[in-house]
Motif scaffolding. Structure first.
Motif, short mmCIF file in Angstrom:
data_model
loop_
_atom_site.label_atom_id
_atom_site.label_comp_id
_atom_site.label_asym_id
_atom_site.label_seq_id
_atom_site.Cartn_x
_atom_site.Cartn_y
_atom_site.Cartn_z
N MET A 16 0.94 -1.21 -0.12
CA MET A 16 0.08 -0.09 0.17
C MET A 16 0.83 1.39 0.08
O MET A 16 0.57 2.30 -1.12
CB MET A 16 -0.84 -0.02 1.21
N LYS A 17 1.94 1.16 0.66
CA LYS A 17 2.69 2.34 1.11
C LYS A 17 3.64 2.57 -0.23
O LYS A 17 3.94 3.73 -0.73
CB LYS A 17 3.77 2.32 1.94
N LEU A 18 4.07 1.30 -0.91
CA LEU A 18 4.71 1.39 -2.25
C LEU A 18 4.00 2.18 -3.29
O LEU A 18 4.26 2.93 -4.05
CB LEU A 18 5.35 0.16 -2.51
N ALA A 19 2.69 1.66 -3.43
CA ALA A 19 1.68 2.30 -4.26
C ALA A 19 1.61 3.71 -4.21
O ALA A 19 1.71 4.39 -5.34
CB ALA A 19 0.39 1.46 -4.22
N LYS A 20 1.57 4.06 -3.27
CA LYS A 20 1.48 5.85 -2.91
C LYS A 20 2.79 6.42 -3.46
O LYS A 20 2.79 7.28 -4.14
CB LYS A 20 1.17 6.10 -1.43
N ASP A 21 4.01 5.71 -3.04
CA ASP A 21 5.25 6.33 -3.51
C ASP A 21 5.34 6.46 -4.99
O ASP A 21 5.80 7.22 -5.60
CB ASP A 21 6.47 5.59 -3.01
N LEU A 22 4.74 5.19 -5.80
CA LEU A 22 4.90 5.14 -7.40
C LEU A 22 3.91 6.07 -7.61
O LEU A 22 4.41 6.79 -8.77
CB LEU A 22 4.27 3.81 -7.54
N ASN A 77 8.73 -7.77 -4.02
CA ASN A 77 7.94 -8.77 -4.58
C ASN A 77 6.65 -7.98 -4.72
O ASN A 77 5.50 -8.94 -4.72
CB ASN A 77 7.96 -10.05 -3.83
N MET A 78 6.36 -6.92 -5.08
CA MET A 78 5.12 -6.30 -5.40
C MET A 78 4.81 -6.63 -6.82
O MET A 78 5.57 -6.62 -7.80
CB MET A 78 5.44 -4.93 -5.24
N PRO A 79 3.57 -7.04 -6.95
CA PRO A 79 3.22 -7.57 -8.34
C PRO A 79 3.15 -6.29 -9.39
O PRO A 79 3.10 -5.37 -9.00
CB PRO A 79 1.60 -8.10 -8.21
N ASN A 80 3.80 -6.90 -10.71
CA ASN A 80 3.73 -5.82 -11.65
C ASN A 80 2.46 -4.92 -11.94
O ASN A 80 2.39 -4.13 -12.17
CB ASN A 80 4.24 -6.67 -12.89
N GLU A 81 1.46 -5.82 -11.93
CA GLU A 81 0.09 -5.17 -12.27
C GLU A 81 -0.17 -4.31 -11.21
O GLU A 81 -0.95 -3.20 -11.60
CB GLU A 81 -1.09 -6.20 -12.21
N ASN A 82 0.16 -4.33 -9.85
CA ASN A 82 0.14 -3.37 -8.92
C ASN A 82 0.98 -2.13 -9.18
O ASN A 82 0.39 -0.84 -9.08
CB ASN A 82 0.49 -3.62 -7.37
N ILE A 83 2.23 -2.30 -9.50
CA ILE A 83 3.10 -1.11 -9.93
C ILE A 83 2.44 -0.44 -11.14
O ILE A 83 2.48 0.83 -11.20
CB ILE A 83 4.33 -1.65 -10.47
#
Length: 251
Positions: A26-32, A60-66
């Motif tokens: 969740m935090k990485l998604a916000k950073d992206l 190991n965050m899924p590519n689709e999430n990125i």
């Protein structure tokens, strides 16, 4: 910077537990989202986005999430607007605490952060009340396994690459850089074949505050409470961590 290094090592182990609950993603998604919003969705021309993508893949965050987070930021998908905020304050014993926030609701987040401080014997202060106690640095963590050079020879290579300081522990070398040298140092070390397990721009305390066990546990609780908030990206502090006490606290 030894106290900072010790805390980051502990924090990485804790982050592995957090990832199971999806909080890291969740935090990485916000950073992206923020990186792509500010500099565009192409990592080749947006170093900040490339750095976050590296962190996301390492977690190991899924590519689709990125891809979804980047598309939201660039307008391909409908999303929300996030705001970056830094809150500052003090924990038990006068420990300096900085909290990096990414939120779509400033009022809600401010109330949550203030509550966490007050509940755990701390208090939220004004902007600038503790930030002067920290320096912004680039941090590269390099695995020692398989490294053929001696520690002294490796340090010379690190310095030649433009880094300003290095720390060692049993498993890794931790290389510190000025923020504007971070990308250059990282690329040079990668070209030389070194295994970089993590890389980030972080805040490093200039001095550390040592507390007794009881007050340290209060700070541990405050840090955990802040890190459990969905909008919190990073928590920085200047507590001189006793690793055994913290491991005991986690257990």
């Amino acid at each position: 910077m030894a106290g900072h290094s010790k805390w980051k090592n502990i924090q990485r182990r804790k982050n592995a537990q957090d990832a199971k609950r999806g909080k890291i993603f969740m935090k990485l998604a916000k950073d992206l989202y923020v990186a792509a919003k500010e500099g565009g969705g192409d990592p080749e021309t947006n170093p900040a986005l490339r750095l976050v993508m590296d962190k996301a893949k390492a977690a190991n965050m899924p590519n689709e999430n990125i891809e979804r987070a980047i598309k939201k930021a660039t307008g391909t998908l409908e999303g929300v607007n996030y705001e970056e905020i830094v809150y500052e304050g003090y924990g038990a014993g006068g420990v300096a605490v900085m909290v990096e926030i990414l939120t779509d609701n400033k009022n809600r987040t401010a109330a949550e952060v203030r509550h966490a401080f007050s509940k755990h014997d701390g208090n939220m202060g004004e902007t600038g009340c503790v930030s002067f106690m920290f320096d912004r640095k680039g941090l590269l963590v390099i695995n020692r396994a398989g490294l053929e050079l001696s520690e002294d020879d490796f340090m010379l290579e690190v310095i030649d690459s433009g880094a300003e300081e290095m720390e060692t522990n049993e498993e890794s070398f931790e290389v510190y850089t000025e923020p504007d040298q971070f990308k250059q140092v990282k690329e040079e070390l990668i070209q030389k074949g070194y295994d970089i397990s993590s890389s980030e721009i972080t805040m490093v305390p200039q001095t550390l505050t040592k507390l007794d066990s009881e007050e340290s546990r209060k700070v541990f609780k405050l840090i955990d409470a802040l890190e459990d908030l969905d909008d919190v990206q990073e928590v920085y502090h200047n507590l001189d961590i006793n690793e055994e006490e913290y491991e005991d606290y986690l257990s």
